[in-house]
Design a protein around this motif. Structure first.
Motif, PDB file in Angstrom:
ATOM      1  N   ASP A  16    -107.095 -13.863  -9.397  1.00 51.47           N
ATOM      2  CA  ASP A  16    -108.288 -13.016  -9.339  1.00 51.47           C
ATOM      3  C   ASP A  16    -109.516 -13.818  -8.903  1.00 51.47           C
ATOM      4  O   ASP A  16    -110.347 -13.335  -8.140  1.00 51.47           O
ATOM      5  N   VAL A  17    -109.620 -15.037  -9.385  1.00 51.58           N
ATOM      6  CA  VAL A  17    -110.741 -15.904  -9.005  1.00 51.58           C
ATOM      7  C   VAL A  17    -110.634 -16.249  -7.530  1.00 51.58           C
ATOM      8  O   VAL A  17    -111.620 -16.217  -6.790  1.00 51.58           O
ATOM      9  N   ASP A  19    -109.301 -14.472  -5.253  1.00 47.02           N
ATOM     10  CA  ASP A  19    -109.655 -13.264  -4.509  1.00 47.02           C
ATOM     11  C   ASP A  19    -111.175 -13.164  -4.342  1.00 47.02           C
ATOM     12  O   ASP A  19    -111.665 -12.862  -3.257  1.00 47.02           O
ATOM     13  N   VAL A  20    -111.904 -13.432  -5.410  1.00 51.18           N
ATOM     14  CA  VAL A  20    -113.368 -13.402  -5.338  1.00 51.18           C
ATOM     15  C   VAL A  20    -113.867 -14.471  -4.376  1.00 51.18           C
ATOM     16  O   VAL A  20    -114.742 -14.210  -3.542  1.00 51.18           O
ATOM     17  N   LEU A  21    -113.305 -15.676  -4.454  1.00 50.56           N
ATOM     18  CA  LEU A  21    -113.712 -16.747  -3.544  1.00 50.56           C
ATOM     19  C   LEU A  21    -113.412 -16.378  -2.098  1.00 50.56           C
ATOM     20  O   LEU A  21    -114.225 -16.615  -1.198  1.00 50.56           O
ATOM     21  N   ARG A  23    -113.126 -13.326  -0.777  1.00 46.98           N
ATOM     22  CA  ARG A  23    -114.040 -12.275  -0.326  1.00 46.98           C
ATOM     23  C   ARG A  23    -115.443 -12.825  -0.102  1.00 46.98           C
ATOM     24  O   ARG A  23    -116.125 -12.441   0.858  1.00 46.98           O
ATOM     25  N   THR A  24    -115.883 -13.739  -0.965  1.00 43.80           N
ATOM     26  CA  THR A  24    -117.198 -14.365  -0.779  1.00 43.80           C
ATOM     27  C   THR A  24    -117.220 -15.168   0.508  1.00 43.80           C
ATOM     28  O   THR A  24    -118.180 -15.097   1.282  1.00 43.80           O
ATOM     29  N   LEU A  39    -121.572 -20.534  -4.435  1.00 45.49           N
ATOM     30  CA  LEU A  39    -121.614 -20.014  -5.798  1.00 45.49           C
ATOM     31  C   LEU A  39    -122.119 -21.039  -6.803  1.00 45.49           C
ATOM     32  O   LEU A  39    -122.777 -20.677  -7.777  1.00 45.49           O
TER      33      LEU A  39
END
Length: 53
Positions: A16-17, A19-21, A23-24, A39
């Motif tokens: 999940d982390v 995925d956020v990275l 997308r960022t 970040l």
């Protein structure tokens, strides 16, 4: 600014982390390392403590 020499670090993160990275990174036009740098260097909002009212 940090005057320490750059070092290689490996960081394991949950899917999940990641995925956020990812997308960022995509939204900022960079790679995962650029997203991490963004970040970690982004200013954080100041919180108001009870005695500042």
């Amino acid at each position: 600014m940090n005057d320490q020499p750059a070092a290689l670090r490996t960081v394991e993160v949950d899917a999940d982390v990641y995925d956020v990275l990812e997308r960022t990174a995509t939204s900022r036009g960079t790679d995962i390392n650029g997203a991490l740098r963004y970040l970690t260097e982004a200013p954080t909002p100041r919180t108001v403590s009870d005695d500042e009212d």
